[in-house]
Design a protein around this motif. Structure first.
Motif, PDB file in Angstrom:
ATOM      1  N   LEU A  97       0.840  -1.206   0.000  1.00  0.00           N
ATOM      2  CA  LEU A  97       0.000   0.000   0.000  1.00  0.00           C
ATOM      3  C   LEU A  97       0.873   1.254   0.000  1.00  0.00           C
ATOM      4  O   LEU A  97       1.778   1.403   0.833  1.00  0.00           O
ATOM      5  N   ARG A  98       0.582   2.133  -0.966  1.00  0.00           N
ATOM      6  CA  ARG A  98       1.289   3.426  -1.054  1.00  0.00           C
ATOM      7  C   ARG A  98       0.255   4.536  -0.997  1.00  0.00           C
ATOM      8  O   ARG A  98      -0.917   4.299  -1.259  1.00  0.00           O
ATOM      9  N   ALA A  99       0.741   5.758  -0.745  1.00  0.00           N
ATOM     10  CA  ALA A  99      -0.204   6.887  -0.770  1.00  0.00           C
ATOM     11  C   ALA A  99       0.536   8.150  -1.166  1.00  0.00           C
ATOM     12  O   ALA A  99       1.771   8.226  -1.061  1.00  0.00           O
ATOM     13  N   GLN A 100      -0.222   9.094  -1.672  1.00  0.00           N
ATOM     14  CA  GLN A 100       0.342  10.434  -1.812  1.00  0.00           C
ATOM     15  C   GLN A 100      -0.674  11.463  -1.363  1.00  0.00           C
ATOM     16  O   GLN A 100      -1.879  11.270  -1.478  1.00  0.00           O
ATOM     17  N   VAL A 101      -0.152  12.535  -0.795  1.00  0.00           N
ATOM     18  CA  VAL A 101      -1.001  13.597  -0.263  1.00  0.00           C
ATOM     19  C   VAL A 101      -0.445  14.921  -0.778  1.00  0.00           C
ATOM     20  O   VAL A 101       0.716  15.261  -0.510  1.00  0.00           O
ATOM     21  N   GLY A 102      -1.282  15.632  -1.538  1.00  0.00           N
ATOM     22  CA  GLY A 102      -0.833  16.911  -2.088  1.00  0.00           C
ATOM     23  C   GLY A 102      -0.862  18.007  -1.031  1.00  0.00           C
ATOM     24  O   GLY A 102      -1.806  18.104  -0.239  1.00  0.00           O
ATOM     25  N   HIS A 103       0.210  18.798  -0.990  1.00  0.00           N
ATOM     26  CA  HIS A 103       0.277  19.973  -0.105  1.00  0.00           C
ATOM     27  C   HIS A 103       0.833  21.130  -0.917  1.00  0.00           C
ATOM     28  O   HIS A 103       1.510  20.926  -1.933  1.00  0.00           O
ATOM     29  N   VAL A 104       0.603  22.325  -0.383  1.00  0.00           N
ATOM     30  CA  VAL A 104       1.185  23.537  -0.975  1.00  0.00           C
ATOM     31  C   VAL A 104       1.829  24.341   0.156  1.00  0.00           C
ATOM     32  O   VAL A 104       1.223  24.513   1.215  1.00  0.00           O
ATOM     33  N   ASP A 105       3.044  24.822  -0.074  1.00  0.00           N
ATOM     34  CA  ASP A 105       3.675  25.796   0.837  1.00  0.00           C
ATOM     35  C   ASP A 105       3.402  27.179   0.268  1.00  0.00           C
ATOM     36  O   ASP A 105       3.425  27.351  -0.971  1.00  0.00           O
ATOM     37  N   LEU A 106       3.187  28.137   1.117  1.00  0.00           N
ATOM     38  CA  LEU A 106       2.831  29.484   0.641  1.00  0.00           C
ATOM     39  C   LEU A 106       3.612  30.536   1.422  1.00  0.00           C
ATOM     40  O   LEU A 106       3.778  30.433   2.635  1.00  0.00           O
ATOM     41  N   LEU A 107       4.071  31.541   0.679  1.00  0.00           N
ATOM     42  CA  LEU A 107       4.734  32.693   1.296  1.00  0.00           C
ATOM     43  C   LEU A 107       4.053  33.952   0.793  1.00  0.00           C
ATOM     44  O   LEU A 107       3.919  34.155  -0.415  1.00  0.00           O
ATOM     45  N   ALA A 108       3.590  34.785   1.727  1.00  0.00           N
ATOM     46  CA  ALA A 108       2.987  36.067   1.356  1.00  0.00           C
ATOM     47  C   ALA A 108       3.889  37.172   1.896  1.00  0.00           C
ATOM     48  O   ALA A 108       4.184  37.219   3.096  1.00  0.00           O
ATOM     49  N   LEU A 109       4.357  38.020   0.981  1.00  0.00           N
ATOM     50  CA  LEU A 109       5.266  39.109   1.368  1.00  0.00           C
ATOM     51  C   LEU A 109       4.563  40.444   1.209  1.00  0.00           C
ATOM     52  O   LEU A 109       3.927  40.690   0.171  1.00  0.00           O
ATOM     53  N   PRO A 110       4.672  41.334   2.207  1.00  0.00           N
ATOM     54  CA  PRO A 110       4.087  42.663   2.056  1.00  0.00           C
ATOM     55  C   PRO A 110       4.667  43.346   0.814  1.00  0.00           C
ATOM     56  O   PRO A 110       5.818  43.085   0.447  1.00  0.00           O
ATOM     57  N   ALA A 111       3.874  44.205   0.202  1.00  0.00           N
ATOM     58  CA  ALA A 111       4.273  44.814  -1.074  1.00  0.00           C
ATOM     59  C   ALA A 111       5.691  45.388  -1.017  1.00  0.00           C
ATOM     60  O   ALA A 111       6.489  45.195  -1.943  1.00  0.00           O
ATOM     61  N   ALA A 112       6.057  46.022   0.096  1.00  0.00           N
ATOM     62  CA  ALA A 112       7.369  46.680   0.198  1.00  0.00           C
ATOM     63  C   ALA A 112       8.517  45.676   0.089  1.00  0.00           C
ATOM     64  O   ALA A 112       9.630  46.038  -0.284  1.00  0.00           O
ATOM     65  N   MET A 113       8.273  44.420   0.434  1.00  0.00           N
ATOM     66  CA  MET A 113       9.347  43.401   0.395  1.00  0.00           C
ATOM     67  C   MET A 113       9.279  42.552  -0.865  1.00  0.00           C
ATOM     68  O   MET A 113      10.112  41.685  -1.086  1.00  0.00           O
ATOM     69  N   ALA A 114       8.247  42.760  -1.658  1.00  0.00           N
ATOM     70  CA  ALA A 114       7.923  41.799  -2.712  1.00  0.00           C
ATOM     71  C   ALA A 114       8.964  41.740  -3.817  1.00  0.00           C
ATOM     72  O   ALA A 114       9.019  40.757  -4.545  1.00  0.00           O
ATOM     73  N   GLN A 115       9.838  42.740  -3.918  1.00  0.00           N
ATOM     74  CA  GLN A 115      10.825  42.690  -4.998  1.00  0.00           C
ATOM     75  C   GLN A 115      11.786  41.513  -4.834  1.00  0.00           C
ATOM     76  O   GLN A 115      12.403  41.081  -5.793  1.00  0.00           O
ATOM     77  N   THR A 116      11.898  40.972  -3.591  1.00  0.00           N
ATOM     78  CA  THR A 116      12.809  39.829  -3.395  1.00  0.00           C
ATOM     79  C   THR A 116      12.177  38.523  -3.893  1.00  0.00           C
ATOM     80  O   THR A 116      12.852  37.520  -4.018  1.00  0.00           O
ATOM     81  N   ALA A 117      10.853  38.552  -4.131  1.00  0.00           N
ATOM     82  CA  ALA A 117      10.174  37.292  -4.462  1.00  0.00           C
ATOM     83  C   ALA A 117      10.230  36.981  -5.953  1.00  0.00           C
ATOM     84  O   ALA A 117       9.985  37.845  -6.773  1.00  0.00           O
TER      85      ALA A 117
END
Ligand SMILES: C[S@@+](CC[C@H](N)C(=O)[O-])C[C@H]1O[C@@H](n2cnc3c(N)ncnc32)[C@H](O)[C@@H]1O
Length: 297
Positions: free
Chosen positions: A273-293
Motif C-alpha cells: 500500500l502506497r499513498a500520496q497527499v498533495g500539499h502547498v507551501d505558501l509565502l505572502a510578502l508585504p508589497a514593500a518586500m515583494a521585490q525579493t520574491a
C-alpha cells in the motif's frame, strides 16, 4: 480548540514533512527577514517547523511557539533540545520558559506561548514580530479567521504543508471515493476557528486573502509521497481516513468504511500500500518586500 493532536502522530509525520517542504520558499522567506528575526509559529505543536526552518534562516533568531496544547509545547522544548544536542550544540534555559540554543551561527532563542489561536491575531504580539509562520495549520482555520489575519499583518506570512485535496492510495479500491468523500466532509468540519474549516481550499483562500491586502503571494508544491515500507505511515494515514469518514458519514455506510480500512490494513501489512497527499507551501510578502520574491511554481 476542538481537536487534539497526538504527539506520536506529529513525530511520525515529521520525517515525511521534512523532505516535502519547499527549500526555495524557505530561502525566500529567510532573505526577506531582518538580521535578527523574531518569528511567531502558529500551532507549533512539537516544534517540527522550527527544527526544519531555523537552519535555513541560518542566523541569530527568536521564536515564539504558540499552541493551545501545553503538552505539545513541553514536548517541543524537549525535542528541540534533543535535536540540538545531537548535532553538538549547547542548550541553556536562562528562564524556565526560555530556551537558548548556542549554534555556530549565533543563539536561537525559543519561547512558548500557550494560547487559543481562535482569538488570533488579537492575542499575538505582532508589533514584536518580523514574520508569522505555520505548518499544517491553515487547513483547520476558517475564511473569516484568515481574512482577519491577512488584514492585521504587514510582515511576511509563511504557511507550509497546506493540503490541496490531491491525495490517493494505491492500488485503487472500489470504496476509495466513498472514504475520500467522508474524509473531505470531515476536513471541512468547524475546528474551532470561527467557522467551517478551509480543508483543501486553504492554499487558494490564503492566496486570495493576502493578495486582497496587497501582499505578493508565492507558492510551491510540497507533496508527501508515502512508500509501502515501512508501513507505519501509510497504515496510520488509511486509518485516519477511515476514522474521519466514519465521523462524517451515516451509520449505514460504516460497514463499507470498515471493510475498506481492513483491506488497507492488510495491504499495508503485506507491504503493497502506497499513498500520496498533495500539499502547498505558501509565502505572502508585504508589497514593500515583494521585490525579493521570484515565481517558483
Ligand atoms: C497538524 S498540527 C501541526 C503541528 C506543527 N505545526 C507541525 O507541523 O508538526 C496542528 C497544531 O495546531 C494546534 N492547534 C489547533 N487548534 C489550535 C487552536 N485553536 N489554538 C492553538 N493551537 C491550535 C494543535 O495543538 C497542533 O499542535
Amino acid at each position: 480548540m476542538s481537536d487534539n493532536f497526538d504527539p506520536e502522530w506529529l513525530q511520525l509525520r515529521e520525517a515525511f514533512d521534512a523532505p516535502a517542504r519547499s527549500v526555495p520558499l524557505a530561502l525566500m522567506l529567510a532573505e526577506a527577514l531582518p538580521a535578527r528575526p523574531r518569528i511567531i509559529d502558529l500551532g507549533a505543536g512539537s516544534g517540527a517547523l522550527f527544527r526544519w526552518l531555523a537552519p535555513y534562516i541560518g542566523r541569530t533568531q527568536i521564536w515564539t511557539l504558540v499552541d493551545a496544547d501545553g503538552r505539545l509545547l513541553e514536548r517541543a522544548f524537549l525535542d528541540i533540545a534533543d535535536a540540538a544536542e545531537r548535532v553538538g550544540w549547547t542548550v541553556t534555559l536562562p528562564k524556565p520558559e526560555v530556551m537558548l540554543i548556542h549554534t555556530p551561527v549565533g543563539p536561537w532563542r525559543v519561547e512558548a506561548q500557550l494560547a487559543d489561536l481562535a482569538e488570533a491575531p488579537g492575542n499575538l504580539k505582532l508589533d514584536q514580530a518580523d514574520a508569522v509562520v505555520s505548518s499544517a495549520l491553515c487547513d483547520l482555520v476558517s475564511r473569516p479567521w484568515l481574512d482577519r489575519m491577512a488584514a492585521a499583518l504587514n510582515i511576511p506570512f509563511y504557511a507550509a504543508l497546506n493540503v490541496n485535496g490531491r491525495e490517493g492510495f494505491s492500488p485503487p479500491h472500489r470504496d476509495d471515493r466513498l472514504v475520500a468523500h467522508g474524509f473531505r466532509k470531515d476536513q471541512r468540519r468547524d475546528k474551532g476557528f470561527d467557522g467551517r474549516a478551509l480543508g483543501p481550499d486553504a492554499p487558494r483562500e490564503m492566496a486570495r486573502a493576502f493578495r486582497a491586502e496587497g501582499f505578493r503571494v508565492v507558492t510551491a508544491p510540497s507533496p508527501w509521497r508515502i512508500p509501502a515500507t515501512p508501513p507505519t505511515m501509510v497504515e496510520t494515514l488509511a486509518d485516519g481516513h477511515a476514522e474521519a469518514a466514519r465521523r462524517s458519514l451515516p451509520r449505514i455506510l460504516h460497514p463499507r468504511i470498515e471493510a475498506w480500512r481492513r483491506h488497507r490494513e492488510l495491504q499495508a501489512a503485506r507491504g503493497v500500500l502506497r499513498a500520496q497527499v498533495g500539499h502547498v507551501d505558501l509565502l505572502a510578502l508585504p508589497a514593500a518586500m515583494a521585490q525579493t520574491a521570484r515565481t517558483i511554481n
